[in-house]
Design an enzyme around this catalytic site. Structure first.
Site, PDB file in Angstrom:
ATOM      1  N   SER A  35      56.050  43.628  45.076  1.00 57.12           N
ATOM      2  CA  SER A  35      57.049  44.670  45.381  1.00 57.12           C
ATOM      3  C   SER A  35      56.785  45.303  46.748  1.00 57.12           C
ATOM      4  CB  SER A  35      57.084  45.739  44.285  1.00 57.12           C
ATOM      5  OG  SER A  35      55.810  46.289  44.057  1.00 57.12           O
ATOM      6  N   HIS A  67      54.938  40.760  37.268  1.00 55.63           N
ATOM      7  CA  HIS A  67      54.606  41.967  38.054  1.00 55.63           C
ATOM      8  C   HIS A  67      54.950  43.189  37.183  1.00 55.63           C
ATOM      9  CE1 HIS A  67      53.804  44.460  41.433  1.00 55.63           C
ATOM     10  NE2 HIS A  67      54.884  44.274  42.174  1.00 55.63           N
ATOM     11  N   HIS A 127      44.943  39.391  36.898  1.00 53.01           N
ATOM     12  CA  HIS A 127      45.404  39.973  38.159  1.00 53.01           C
ATOM     13  C   HIS A 127      45.116  39.008  39.296  1.00 53.01           C
ATOM     14  CE1 HIS A 127      46.115  42.902  41.353  1.00 53.01           C
ATOM     15  NE2 HIS A 127      46.807  43.557  40.447  1.00 53.01           N
ATOM     16  N   ARG A 158      43.450  51.812  36.993  1.00 52.97           N
ATOM     17  CA  ARG A 158      44.692  52.468  36.539  1.00 52.97           C
ATOM     18  C   ARG A 158      44.802  52.343  35.017  1.00 52.97           C
ATOM     19  NH1 ARG A 158      48.772  49.096  40.163  1.00 52.97           N
ATOM     20  NH2 ARG A 158      47.500  47.471  39.187  1.00 52.97           N
ATOM     21  N   ASP A 160      49.404  47.557  33.406  1.00 54.99           N
ATOM     22  CA  ASP A 160      50.508  47.520  32.445  1.00 54.99           C
ATOM     23  C   ASP A 160      50.053  47.412  30.990  1.00 54.99           C
ATOM     24  OD1 ASP A 160      52.500  47.621  34.478  1.00 54.99           O
ATOM     25  OD2 ASP A 160      52.032  45.543  34.954  1.00 54.99           O
TER      26      ASP A 160
HETATM   27  N1  HAX Z   1      47.179  35.064  29.776  1.00 56.81           N
HETATM   28  C1  HAX Z   1      47.113  33.724  29.723  1.00 56.81           C
HETATM   29  N2  HAX Z   1      46.868  32.958  30.817  1.00 56.81           N
HETATM   30  C2  HAX Z   1      46.652  33.575  31.975  1.00 56.81           C
HETATM   31  C3  HAX Z   1      46.653  34.972  32.085  1.00 56.81           C
HETATM   32  C4  HAX Z   1      46.963  35.729  30.937  1.00 56.81           C
HETATM   33  N3  HAX Z   1      47.056  37.061  30.965  1.00 56.81           N
HETATM   34  N4  HAX Z   1      46.398  35.305  33.372  1.00 56.81           N
HETATM   35  C5  HAX Z   1      46.244  34.161  34.047  1.00 56.81           C
HETATM   36  N5  HAX Z   1      46.400  33.092  33.205  1.00 56.81           N
HETATM   37  C6  HAX Z   1      46.397  31.694  33.553  1.00 56.81           C
HETATM   38  C7  HAX Z   1      47.484  31.427  34.574  1.00 56.81           C
HETATM   39  O1  HAX Z   1      48.756  31.331  33.962  1.00 56.81           O
HETATM   40  C8  HAX Z   1      46.987  30.136  35.207  1.00 56.81           C
HETATM   41  O2  HAX Z   1      47.271  29.087  34.317  1.00 56.81           O
HETATM   42  P1  HAX Z   1      47.781  27.631  34.842  1.00 56.81           P
HETATM   43  O3  HAX Z   1      46.709  27.152  35.778  1.00 56.81           O
HETATM   44  O4  HAX Z   1      47.900  26.819  33.606  1.00 56.81           O
HETATM   45  O5  HAX Z   1      49.073  27.868  35.554  1.00 56.81           O
HETATM   46  C9  HAX Z   1      45.482  30.351  35.231  1.00 56.81           C
HETATM   47  O6  HAX Z   1      45.205  31.327  34.201  1.00 56.81           O
HETATM   48  C10 HAX Z   1      44.948  30.851  36.559  1.00 56.81           C
HETATM   49  O7  HAX Z   1      45.619  32.037  36.909  1.00 56.81           O
HETATM   50  P2  HAX Z   1      44.858  33.168  37.780  1.00 56.81           P
HETATM   51  O8  HAX Z   1      44.475  32.552  39.074  1.00 56.81           O
HETATM   52  O9  HAX Z   1      43.803  33.796  36.967  1.00 56.81           O
HETATM   53  O10 HAX Z   1      45.990  34.281  37.965  1.00 56.81           O
HETATM   54  P3  HAX Z   1      47.131  34.391  39.098  1.00 56.81           P
HETATM   55  O11 HAX Z   1      46.557  35.056  40.285  1.00 56.81           O
HETATM   56  O12 HAX Z   1      47.779  33.062  39.331  1.00 56.81           O
HETATM   57  O13 HAX Z   1      48.195  35.300  38.373  1.00 56.81           O
HETATM   58  C11 HAX Z   1      48.932  37.142  37.052  1.00 56.81           C
HETATM   59  C12 HAX Z   1      47.980  36.665  38.173  1.00 56.81           C
HETATM   60  C13 HAX Z   1      48.890  38.639  36.996  1.00 56.81           C
HETATM   61  C14 HAX Z   1      50.351  36.686  37.405  1.00 56.81           C
HETATM   62  C15 HAX Z   1      48.465  36.504  35.723  1.00 56.81           C
HETATM   63  O14 HAX Z   1      47.169  36.972  35.412  1.00 56.81           O
HETATM   64  C16 HAX Z   1      49.412  36.822  34.574  1.00 56.81           C
HETATM   65  O15 HAX Z   1      50.382  36.078  34.386  1.00 56.81           O
HETATM   66  N6  HAX Z   1      49.144  37.895  33.781  1.00 56.81           N
HETATM   67  C17 HAX Z   1      50.037  38.323  32.710  1.00 56.81           C
HETATM   68  C18 HAX Z   1      51.248  39.070  33.244  1.00 56.81           C
HETATM   69  C19 HAX Z   1      50.860  40.438  33.770  1.00 56.81           C
HETATM   70  O16 HAX Z   1      50.177  41.200  33.108  1.00 56.81           O
HETATM   71  N7  HAX Z   1      51.329  40.775  34.981  1.00 56.81           N
HETATM   72  C20 HAX Z   1      51.072  42.094  35.577  1.00 56.81           C
HETATM   73  C21 HAX Z   1      50.034  42.020  36.693  1.00 56.81           C
HETATM   74  C22 HAX Z   1      49.749  43.348  37.328  1.00 56.81           C
HETATM   75  C23 HAX Z   1      50.963  43.846  38.031  1.00 56.81           C
HETATM   76  O17 HAX Z   1      51.453  43.338  39.000  1.00 56.81           O
HETATM   77  N8  HAX Z   1      51.529  44.878  37.486  1.00 56.81           N
HETATM   78  O18 HAX Z   1      52.720  45.318  37.901  1.00 56.81           O
END
Ligand code: HAX
Length: 438
Positions: free
Chosen positions: A242, A272, A319, A328, A375
């Site tokens: 964002s 996000h 994250h 947070r 979150d």
């Molecule tokens: N549950 C299951 N699997 C997860 C996971 C979770 N909470 N977090 C990461 N992974 C997985 C990814 O999907 C990825 O899998 P693939 O290789 O099969 O695609 C693997 O672990 C590696 O990911 P990463 O490098 O650890 O994480 P990224 O930097 O790619 O992504 C995210 C970060 C926040 C998008 C990710 O942790 C996620 O999807 N979390 C759940 C959604 C969430 O809570 N989002 C909010 C984040 C904070 C924010 O911005 N708030 O507004």
């Protein structure tokens, strides 16, 4: 000129000179290298922009102008009898790099009350949408429709020179921040309370007034929750989706209304900001499927495994930068420990998840951060105070996020940052690059 605007002008002029001199001397020095996995993998970790208002450390979490969240909870001014910091104080800190006095923060509350001004057509535009339109969609449309108020846009059309961008940015930022709670509360009341609107109160601080207009709880702790919520969600350095969107769109000299609305589109994604709705939705689904809010560790663990096995993520965990529990999350947990204690089954489930999710994610062997993010906690607290319509949660996040991204937008225009325009390459280019053995 008021004190805040004058301070901003003086500080940004000085930093602009300093940065120019630094770049003249050191502009060719390398700070980073980019790997192919970063190019393919969402640009993680590439240092590629200047963001003044906050910085994120993977292990320590966010610092706003050098101050951690626990420090801000101690140091920022509060209202008489209030237990949490006023987000007005954080905005002042982000804009001029000084912890404000109680008087300065009071002035800012009044200034935002004075500047609150939403065009009639914004309400008409909202009223033309079906009440079940997602609240984030309504929020984005409302912000775009308020763009007719933009001073930056008007002055640009009249021929404003670069030296005056900071001034128009400051004016738009102040007006937009002032107006967001009213328009956001209007969306909540029309979506979930038969359009029965609650007028803003007079002489109330910005976050408490937002809570008042939502009309979900008269409890004084709810006002404090709103102040804490609006403070901790405000900024998370510049690379998050964002903030980066606002930065990118603003770099084209789009005004703050259009830039913020674009950023809200990023916030509305489930990876996000929409994760705050996804967390409580997922908890509700778990509770529904098991028929009780008193869940055993075993039941929760099974549900976590089933979620992962069905190809979904555990919302609220993980994250892109953090490698420890998000401060947070911790701040909200300490709020709930002080004010809710054992009175909410949903809060208890969030605390159970905090024990149970990280080892399961760790065992997957691929998740870089198994810990809760911002979150993971917010929904359960909001439910406790009566704000149960989780489709609205990301709007709360968005109102807070405006404080950080818009104060940085003021700095970006004051410092004369150029159009953002990184380079993309094709897969063919990558293969040729490798063939050349470089
Ligand atoms: N549950 C299951 N699997 C997860 C996971 C979770 N909470 N977090 C990461 N992974 C997985 C990814 O999907 C990825 O899998 P693939 O290789 O099969 O695609 C693997 O672990 C590696 O990911 P990463 O490098 O650890 O994480 P990224 O930097 O790619 O992504 C995210 C970060 C926040 C998008 C990710 O942790 C996620 O999807 N979390 C759940 C959604 C969430 O809570 N989002 C909010 C984040 C904070 C924010 O911005 N708030 O507004």
């Amino acid at each position: 000129m008021n004190e805040l605007k004058l301070k901003f002008k003086e500080k940004s002029d000085a930093l602009k000179q300093e940065m120019r001199a630094l770049l003249k001397e050191n502009g060719t020095r390398k700070v980073d290298e980019v790997s192919l996995s970063q190019i393919f993998g969402g640009m993680r970790g590439i240092k590629a922009m200047i963001w003044e208002t906050s910085a994120l450390d993977p292990f320590e979490g966010i610092r706003f102008r050098g101050y951690s969240i626990p420090q801000l909870r101690e140091m920022l001014p509060r209202v008489d009898g209030g237990k949490e910091p006023l987000p007005e104080g954080l905005f002042w800190l982000m804009l001029v790099d000084e912890i404000p006095t109680t008087e300065q923060v009071r002035w800012l509350s009044q200034e935002w009350e004075r500047r609150r001004n939403i065009p009639d057509h914004t309400f008409k535009v909202l009223d033309s949408l079906s009440p079940d339109t997602h609240p984030m969609t309504q929020f984005i449309i409302a912000i775009n429709s308020m763009q007719s108020n933009s001073i930056f846009s008007l002055r640009y059309a009249e021929g404003m020179g670069k030296q005056d961008y900071w001034d128009a940015m400051y004016e738009d930022t102040m007006n937009l921040v002032a107006s967001l709670p009213l328009v956001a509360a209007y969306i909540y009341r029309r979506s979930f309370h038969n359009n029965e609107q609650i007028a803003p109160a007079e002489n109330m601080d910005w976050a408490a007034n937002y809570g008042h207009m939502l009309g979900v709880s008269d409890h004084p702790d709810f006002s404090d929750l709103m102040r804490l919520y609006m403070t901790i969600h405000a900024d998370h350095e510049g690379g998050n989706a964002s903030a980066h969107t606002v930065h990118l769109v603003g770099s084209t000299l789009s005004d703050p209304y259009l830039s913020l609305a674009a950023g809200m589109g990023s916030l509305a994604g489930p990876l996000h900001g929409l994760a705050n709705q996804e967390v409580i939705k997922w908890i509700y689904e778990m509770v529904d499927s098991l028929g009780t809010t008193k869940l055993t560790d075993e039941q929760i663990s099974d549900y976590i495994h089933a979620t992962i096995e069905s190809g979904k993520v555990i919302p609220g965990y993980g994250h892109a930068v953090l490698r420890q529990p998000d401060p947070r999350f911790t701040a909200q947990k300490s709020f709930a420990e002080e004010n809710i204690k054992d009175a909410s089954d949903y809060v208890n489930i969030v605390w159970q998840l905090f024990r149970l999710v990280p080892p399961i994610l760790q065992d997957l062997g691929k998740v870089k951060n198994p810990w809760p993010n911002v979150d993971a906690h917010s929904g359960a607290i909001l439910v406790y105070y009566g704000l149960k319509e989780y489709g609205y949660y990301t709007v709360l996040f968005g109102v807070s996020r405006a404080l950080g991204v818009l104060s940085q937008l003021c700095w970006s225009r004051a410092l004369g940052f150029p159009l953002e325009r990184p380079k993309s390459v094709t897969y063919k280019w990558v293969k040729e690059f490798l063939d050349k053995g470089e």
